[in-house]
Design an enzyme around this catalytic site. Sequence first.
Site, PDB file in Angstrom:
ATOM      1  N   GLY A  48       0.842  -1.179   0.000  1.00 43.50           N
ATOM      2  CA  GLY A  48       0.000   0.000   0.000  1.00 43.50           C
ATOM      3  C   GLY A  48       0.878   1.229   0.000  1.00 43.50           C
ATOM      4  O   GLY A  48       1.728   1.396   0.881  1.00 43.50           O
ATOM      5  N   ALA A  49       0.692   2.095  -1.003  1.00 41.82           N
ATOM      6  CA  ALA A  49       1.589   3.238  -1.164  1.00 41.82           C
ATOM      7  C   ALA A  49       1.693   4.110   0.089  1.00 41.82           C
ATOM      8  O   ALA A  49       2.802   4.466   0.509  1.00 41.82           O
ATOM      9  CB  ALA A  49       1.153   4.066  -2.378  1.00 41.82           C
ATOM     10  N   ARG A  81      11.310   0.417  -3.599  1.00 42.33           N
ATOM     11  CA  ARG A  81      10.256   0.177  -4.592  1.00 42.33           C
ATOM     12  C   ARG A  81      10.160   1.438  -5.443  1.00 42.33           C
ATOM     13  O   ARG A  81       9.919   2.524  -4.915  1.00 42.33           O
ATOM     14  CB  ARG A  81       8.905  -0.162  -3.961  1.00 42.33           C
ATOM     15  CG  ARG A  81       8.886  -1.511  -3.252  1.00 42.33           C
ATOM     16  CD  ARG A  81       7.487  -2.083  -3.122  1.00 42.33           C
ATOM     17  NE  ARG A  81       7.002  -2.630  -4.372  1.00 42.33           N
ATOM     18  CZ  ARG A  81       5.791  -3.180  -4.506  1.00 42.33           C
ATOM     19  NH1 ARG A  81       4.966  -3.220  -3.481  1.00 42.33           N
ATOM     20  NH2 ARG A  81       5.406  -3.671  -5.668  1.00 42.33           N
ATOM     21  N   ASP A 225      -0.786   4.007  -7.088  1.00 43.60           N
ATOM     22  CA  ASP A 225       0.566   4.187  -6.575  1.00 43.60           C
ATOM     23  C   ASP A 225       1.174   5.495  -7.052  1.00 43.60           C
ATOM     24  O   ASP A 225       2.080   6.019  -6.411  1.00 43.60           O
ATOM     25  CB  ASP A 225       1.441   3.008  -7.000  1.00 43.60           C
ATOM     26  CG  ASP A 225       1.119   1.766  -6.197  1.00 43.60           C
ATOM     27  OD1 ASP A 225       1.854   1.477  -5.243  1.00 43.60           O
ATOM     28  OD2 ASP A 225       0.117   1.096  -6.505  1.00 43.60           O
ATOM     29  N   ASN A 235      -1.067   1.839 -11.226  1.00 40.64           N
ATOM     30  CA  ASN A 235      -1.648   1.036 -10.151  1.00 40.64           C
ATOM     31  C   ASN A 235      -1.382  -0.438 -10.430  1.00 40.64           C
ATOM     32  O   ASN A 235      -0.799  -0.795 -11.462  1.00 40.64           O
ATOM     33  CB  ASN A 235      -3.154   1.303 -10.028  1.00 40.64           C
ATOM     34  CG  ASN A 235      -3.729   0.766  -8.730  1.00 40.64           C
ATOM     35  OD1 ASN A 235      -3.166   0.966  -7.659  1.00 40.64           O
ATOM     36  ND2 ASN A 235      -4.836   0.059  -8.809  1.00 40.64           N
ATOM     37  N   LYS A 236      -1.822  -1.278  -9.524  1.00 37.65           N
ATOM     38  CA  LYS A 236      -1.562  -2.713  -9.612  1.00 37.65           C
ATOM     39  C   LYS A 236      -1.932  -3.260 -10.986  1.00 37.65           C
ATOM     40  O   LYS A 236      -2.940  -2.883 -11.568  1.00 37.65           O
ATOM     41  CB  LYS A 236      -2.349  -3.445  -8.525  1.00 37.65           C
ATOM     42  CG  LYS A 236      -2.068  -4.931  -8.427  1.00 37.65           C
ATOM     43  CD  LYS A 236      -0.594  -5.214  -8.201  1.00 37.65           C
ATOM     44  CE  LYS A 236      -0.049  -4.539  -6.964  1.00 37.65           C
ATOM     45  NZ  LYS A 236       1.429  -4.691  -6.835  1.00 37.65           N
TER      46      LYS A 236
END
Length: 337
Positions: A48-49, A81, A225, A235-236
Amino acid sequence: MTLPPSCRWSGDHLELLDQRQLPGAVVFMQLRRWQQVAEAISSMAVRGAPAIGIAAAWGVVLAARSGDDLLTAFRGLRASRPTAVNLRWALNRMQAAMGSSASVDVEALTDAAAALQREDCVLTQRLVDHGVSLLAQGCRVLHHCHTGAIATGGVGTALGVIAAAHARGLLRHAWLDETRPRLQGAALSAWELGCLGVPCTVIVDGASGLLMRRGEVDAVMVGCDRVSANGDVANKIGTYNLALVARAHGIPFYVCAPGSSIDRATVDGEAITIEERDAEEITHVRGMDVAAPGAQVWNPAFDITPAHLVTGFITEFGVLRPPYREVLSELPLPNQL
């Protein structure tokens, strides 16, 4: 059941919820060195960002307490990351807290990290309140990945909206993409909503189109993100597919984006670095080999959803509508450079 925090400071060390152990067990890691925090971020013990940014801030505190070289710590944490801009934002906040003094003020850094975590709690609640205002009575919401409380320092973002909609009697049902390859939807989102008594169903990622075609989805809500200056969204992996299918069926596609995820220094999605992760995340599930021996693997952790597919951004400032470049440029965001 009360949800555990994503992390908590315990006097001289950081207690970090190991999300890899969920839903089987609630386990807190005891971290005393910044290198351990960097490893927890890169190995996805914390996800989770916003939660990643908070953990990194406490990593700086650990470096200062240990007398480590802070420049090395900042570089190591920043590299843990590459896609989530919250990480850079949090580290910049910590650098600002150091001031221009040659000496390291551990107390000031500790206060800065604690303030950052408290602020996230307040800001996510504001974001959630704005998000709930978009949902009608009896709504059915589709969600991708995991954006709940343990992904932030507060109540969560997109999943927080879903939980709040249930608490206020608005939600009929939540659909949760399992989110391959790390299964954040099945393992984390379903666990959180289960703890809160929210009615939900886990689906394979590829089932979302059929679900929408059958008229079972009223809105799609995801986190992010990073949001670039023009409104493109990192995003994912799988988010882009979901946005395309939602557009094809006339279903609103909302992105929950705290201000710390908005990156006006990045012109568009093409300029965002997409993290690629180990092949074993795809070839193995819970340690079991599920792929043909020798199969080649490509494992991008994120994708880019173009701004024109986003119905609106849900932020702590309110719900933002196009034109995104102009609207995002006017937000009172901190400098992220």
